[in-house]
Design a protein around this motif. Structure first.
Motif, mmCIF file in Angstrom:
data_model
loop_
_atom_site.group_PDB
_atom_site.id
_atom_site.type_symbol
_atom_site.label_atom_id
_atom_site.label_comp_id
_atom_site.label_asym_id
_atom_site.label_seq_id
_atom_site.Cartn_x
_atom_site.Cartn_y
_atom_site.Cartn_z
ATOM 1 N N THR A 11 -0.421 -8.312 -6.327
ATOM 2 C CA THR A 11 -1.191 -7.888 -7.483
ATOM 3 C C THR A 11 -2.027 -6.675 -7.117
ATOM 4 O OG1 THR A 11 -2.665 -9.686 -6.884
ATOM 5 C CG2 THR A 11 -1.383 -9.968 -8.869
ATOM 6 N N THR A 37 -5.193 -4.299 -8.330
ATOM 7 C CA THR A 37 -6.316 -4.101 -9.231
ATOM 8 C C THR A 37 -6.886 -2.729 -8.970
ATOM 9 O OG1 THR A 37 -7.559 -5.364 -7.614
ATOM 10 C CG2 THR A 37 -7.057 -6.475 -9.658
ATOM 11 N N LYS A 85 -10.837 -3.984 -12.325
ATOM 12 C CA LYS A 85 -10.023 -4.335 -13.496
ATOM 13 C C LYS A 85 -8.552 -4.386 -13.088
ATOM 14 C CE LYS A 85 -13.045 -2.758 -17.080
ATOM 15 N NZ LYS A 85 -13.611 -1.533 -17.573
ATOM 16 N N PRO A 86 -7.784 -5.250 -13.761
ATOM 17 C CA PRO A 86 -6.361 -5.289 -13.419
ATOM 18 C C PRO A 86 -5.732 -3.925 -13.664
ATOM 19 C CG PRO A 86 -6.961 -7.078 -14.903
ATOM 20 C CD PRO A 86 -8.141 -6.167 -14.829
ATOM 21 N N GLY A 129 0.736 -4.069 -12.857
ATOM 22 C CA GLY A 129 -0.141 -4.526 -11.785
ATOM 23 C C GLY A 129 0.336 -5.777 -11.077
ATOM 24 N N ALA A 172 -11.219 -10.577 -18.698
ATOM 25 C CA ALA A 172 -11.869 -9.580 -17.845
ATOM 26 C C ALA A 172 -13.384 -9.577 -18.077
ATOM 27 C CB ALA A 172 -11.312 -8.204 -18.142
ATOM 28 N N ASP A 186 -6.716 -16.219 -8.917
ATOM 29 C CA ASP A 186 -6.986 -15.243 -7.870
ATOM 30 C C ASP A 186 -6.000 -15.518 -6.743
ATOM 31 O OD1 ASP A 186 -7.883 -13.848 -5.640
ATOM 32 O OD2 ASP A 186 -9.929 -13.802 -6.406
#
Lengths: 195, 771
Positions: free
Chosen positions: B227, B229, B234-235, B264, B626, B706
């Protein structure tokens, strides 16, 4: 939960799609079988060398790295260091454009004796995942791959003290020891497969 | 000599609008001294590659900084190689000789990927032209003139390959000021813009990897999720294009590739090499984010993979033994047969027992207790009125529980197969799920209040239907019990479920089954032991009151659910959920009204109820995950007085500074975590111990998904929170994992052990081994 539904859908999609093991030469696994003709038209099968250590050398006489090693006699010297009764050295050329004649001419020019096997359609080279020239494989007497990679640890031809991986692998096998370096990154040109 | 590239116009350097700069460079070539330019890789006398030594300054001051670079220009279709050339080729090498100048590491712009037409051979490098450069620092004592020399060793390939060696040299005056070279500095800047930003660098995107397993198996494929970010947390929302990931050369890994799943989020697929490497491999490479339209940002990926383990049990037992000539082939066994569970320290039987006991214990947890209470009430009625139906109801309830558990097991397996790492309670990381459970709880409570009835219609037909409805309701209560139980990770549960997540599919199912049976046990005991049932009081008005009272108990659960939503989607999310719950109340009330009506009017009322529910759901159930991150991250940290959000790098830094580290893996929806935080971690003596030993306190908040935390939990055989790690600076690789249910003593002692082990004052004689 979106994730879960997506995953469920994916699972459904994947069921029934068995993962096929790559048919390639992996250290510790049986070497892919082959039969190829050499520059003189004589057929060689891996199976006929059972009980002997087999060194496979992927080559392309036009590749500067191959040229360098033949000019420096790396390949010839390595081969001469082995007991010919216990070790077989086969040179394989998977270049699509080469023929028995180019192989014979090259052999005459460099003055070596091992057969040059022609794999013009690239099937054997691909089954071994041979990607560079030179690319070396050492196979033990039971047909299991024990080394795959470069001829030595000197890609640029600058080192004075080099480790010859093929020599150490073959020596280890003949004395019943663990091959110290079982894989290395081969360096050189790409194999010029038919495409 | 004419060079073909002087005729070339456009550039393929990659969407940065550098064509003008290149034009400038072509002109500037004339200004270079002859020692700074060289041609090589002659193919029948015609060179394929030209190199020039470029500096971004015309004068430097002593102690100043500038940049040195080698620009390589290639004939069309010829290329040179990146630092990882790929399947063949040779990395371009530049060695510097510059007395009085410290030259740093070579910077590599993001490379192109080349494939043979059949896709069999993949290499990475540069065509047309590239500027490889390095930062340079002038010594304080420098004066007069500096000489910078570069020896370039490259391999230029098209179909054939030609080795190229260049020796280039330039001089540079030392003066009072560093004077930027207006012609070449833009070239360096353009090249710099394509160099991947270092990991964790300022303004660089963050990359986190969650592998699907805790180890890689030699010769076997592996998967995971990467992933990305943005630097602001923020993603990463943009797309990628082309060959956006170029892997480094990774010892122990034959092949890795990334596929974009969502902006992402990338699926990682790879294959471990057949030989177990000495160290633990790291995923390295260059990742280019963005598109031609949006512009590119490249980032270096450098993150830990997992240790590679030998293929199967045979290799495990004798990793170095060379099989004798006779049995070599026979001993090569497929890896698939080796169960991962065997690596766990816990046996399957023990895990099942723990799961069963954990399930039984869940009945007493605040999440499940209201359901059990309702069930007990309904059961009291049954025992008195319809004795024959007792066993079917018990079976329906147990069936509901078991079926839901199996569904959960299936979901877990499916998510695992789909490439995501999941943990126990993962469904509470999804706002829509929390909203759904809240709605069910409110609807149930309103049912208990008598706002509407389930199934009982008062008609002659209902008598027959009632039986099945009742059974369905029992099954439904079983389902609800499981749904509510998941976040109440009882002490024994964490280990058992952690074990299940690390194991094979059959084990996962078995553990969930044991959990379900444990959960169903107390009620079934009540029903199936004959004497026990008769002790329950006779039905009467008290039952109606008790029922309504239990409705309030159930509503109490929504307080917690709304609070969980706050952690997931902020204050806005809470408000939206409450609005939706009111609509649920209105909808069920309308439904209750319809139960007294007949025919068309009834249909209209029911339709209205559905409309209210669907309409409000569509309007209200939009949660901005978010938004919560900023609100709650700070809140968690401040509630611990000096706690920092967990970050692997920060933990390493604290350990390196000699601090013991305490990591609290927690989540808003985890009641055990909250219990520990309130009763143990916030105690004065615990805080004093932390202060005394200068403990760095980290909070890993798993309220929302996460991947880093999921991976970390998995490393310790856990699938969910809570988890408490105590790390000692003296043994940073051997963290102590505390029990899920903390006691003040256990925390204080663990912290003290960690501090003593790491204290440099006590010398190296302290034994830091862990049990």
């Amino acid at each position: 939960m979106k994730q879960v539904f997506k995953a469920l859908a994916l699972t459904v999609a994947f069921v029934g799609t068995p993962v096929l093991a790559a048919d390639s030469a992996e250290v510790g696994k049986p070497a892919p079988a082959f039969t190829l003709k050499d520059e003189a038209g004589k057929a060689h099968s891996l199976s006929e060398y059972k009980g002997k250590v087999v060194v496979l050398e992927w080559t392309n006489p036009e590749c500067p790295f191959v040229k360098r090693h033949y000019e420096a006699k790396t390949m010839q010297t390595t081969q001469k260091g082995f007991d010919a009764k216990k070790v077989v050295w086969l040179t394989v050329d998977s270049s699509s454009t080469h023929s028995a004649k180019t192989a014979a001419d090259w052999k005459k020019k460099e003055g070596f004796s091992q057969p040059v096997l022609l794999d013009t359609d690239g099937a054997v080279g691909k089954s071994y995942a041979a990607k560079t020239t030179p690319h070396m494989y050492v196979i033990d007497g039971e047909g299991v791959v024990r080394y795959a990679g470069a001829i030595d640890d000197d890609p640029r031809g600058k080192n004075t003290a080099k480790v010859n991986y093929v020599k150490t692998a073959v020596d280890a096998l003949l004395t019943g020891q663990q091959v110290p370096t079982a894989t290395s990154e081969p360096y050189g040109c790409s194999v010029k497969y038919k495409s | 000599m004419t060079h073909p590239w002087s005729k070339r116009s456009g550039s393929r350097l990659g969407g940065l609008g550098v064509a003008g700069v290149l034009l400038l460079a072509t002109v500037a070539q004339a200004a270079l001294p002859s020692t700074a330019v060289g041609s090589t890789a002659p193919d029948e006398g015609d060179p394929r590659l030209e190199g020039a030594l470029l500096l971004d300054a015309t004068q430097v001051k002593a102690g100043g900084d500038f940049r040195v670079g080698v620009r390589l220009k290639l004939d069309p279709e010829w290329h040179v190689y990146w630092k990882n050339p790929g399947d063949s080729g040779l990395a371009t090498e530049v060695s510097w000789d510059a007395p009085g100048v410290q030259v740093g590491d070579l910077r590599w712009p993001f490379p192109s990927t080349f494939r043979t037409p059949d896709g069999f051979i993949t290499t990475h490098g540069y065509h047309d032209e590239v500027l490889l450069f390095a930062p340079a620092h002038v010594s304080e004592q420098a004066q007069g003139t500096l000489t910078v020399s570069a020896a370039v060793d490259a391999l230029a390939c098209k179909v054939h390959c030609i080795p190229a060696q260049l020796v280039l040299s330039r001089t540079l005056p030392v003066g009072p000021e560093t004077v930027t070279d207006a012609e070449f500095a833009p070239l360096f800047d353009a090249s710099q813009a394509q160099v991947p930003a270092p990991v964790g660098g300022q303004g660089a995107p963050r990359v986190a990897l969650a592998l699907d397993g805790t180890t890689l198996t030699a010769g076997k494929p592996f998967t995971g999720t990467l992933t990305v970010t943005a630097a602001d947390g923020k993603p990463f929302a943009g797309g990628v294009e082309g060959d956006f990931f170029v892997p480094g050369r990774i010892a122990g890994v034959d092949r890795v590739a990334l596929k974009q799943k969502a902006p992402g989020t990338f699926a990682l697929e790879g294959q471990a090499s057949s030989v177990v490497p000495k160290g633990e491999p790291r995923l390295t490479g260059a990742l280019r984010l963005g598109t031609r339209a949006t512009g590119f940002t490249a980032v270096d990926v450098d993150t830990a993979l997992a240790p590679v383990v030998a293929d199967g049990a045979v290799a495990e037992a004798a990793p170095l033994k060379l099989p004798s000539m006779k049995d070599a082939v026979g001993k090569v066994k497929p890896a698939a047969a080796a169960p991962v569970a065997a690596e766990s320290s816990m046996g399957l039987g023990l895990a099942l027992l723990f799961a069963f006991l954990g399930g039984a214990l869940l009945n007493l947890m605040p999440c499940v207790f209201p359901v059990l209470a309702i069930k007990a009430y309904g059961f009291a009625r049954l025992v008195q009125e319809e004795k024959g139906k007792v066993v079917p109801h018990a079976l329906a309830y147990a069936g509901g529980i078991v079926a839901t558990m199996l569904l959960l097991a299936g979901a877990v397996l499916a998510v695992r197969a789909g490439g995501s790492s999941v943990g126990w309670g993962f469904q509470f990381q999804e706002p829509l799920f929390v909203a759904g459970v809240s709605a069910v709880v409110v609807a149930f409570a309103l049912n208990l209040f008598g706002v509407y009835t389930l199934g009982a219609d008062g008609t002659a037909l209902a008598g027959k239907v009632d039986q099945s409805h009742g059974l369905l309701r029992s099954a439904g209560e079983g389902v609800l019990a499981v749904v509510l139980a998941t976040p109440c990770s009882a002490p024994l549960l964490g280990t058992a479920v952690g074990f299940a997540f690390a194991a094979g599919a059959a084990t996962v199912v078995a553990v969930f089954l044991a959990l379900g049976l444990g959960l169903a046990l107390p009620f079934c005991v009540l029903v199936l032991v004959p004497g026990l049932a008769k002790r329950l009081p006779k039905p009467g008005m008290w039952m109606e009151r008790g029922k309504q009272f239990l409705g309030f108990a159930l509503l109490g659960t929504t307080v917690w659910l709304v609070w969980v939503m706050g952690g997931l989607a902020g204050v806005d999310g809470m408000a939206r959920l409450l609005a939706f719950l009111i609509a649920v109340g209105l909808g069920t009330w309308l439904y209750g009204q319809s139960q007294g009506l007949e025919g068309g009017r009834r249909g209209v009322t029911v339709a209205l109820a559905v409309l209210v529910l669907v309409g409000s759901g569509a309007v209200a159930l939009r949660f901005d995950e978010a938004q919560a991150s900023l609100e709650t991250r700070g809140a968690v940290a401040s509630s611990h007085g000096g706690a920092q959000p967990w970050d692997e790098a920060a933990v390493s830094a604290a350990l390196a500074a000699g601090q013991p580290v305490f990591v609290d893996f927690t989540a808003d929806w985890c009641l055990t975590c909250k219990f520990n935080e309130r009763t143990v971690l916030s105690r004065d003596d615990v805080r004093q111990a932390f202060l005394k030993h200068n403990v760095a306190f980290f909070v890993a908040d798993w309220t929302r998904r996460d991947a880093r935390i999921t991976t970390k939990l998995a490393e310790h055989g856990r699938a969910g929170v809570p988890m408490y790690l105590v790390l000692s600076p003296g043994a940073p690789d051997a963290p102590e994992v505390l029990n899920e249910l903390l006691t003040a003593d256990s925390v204080i002692q663990a912290v003290q052990r960690a501090a003593e082990c790491g204290s440099p004052l006590k010398g190296g004689s302290v034994v830091c081994a862990r049990h």
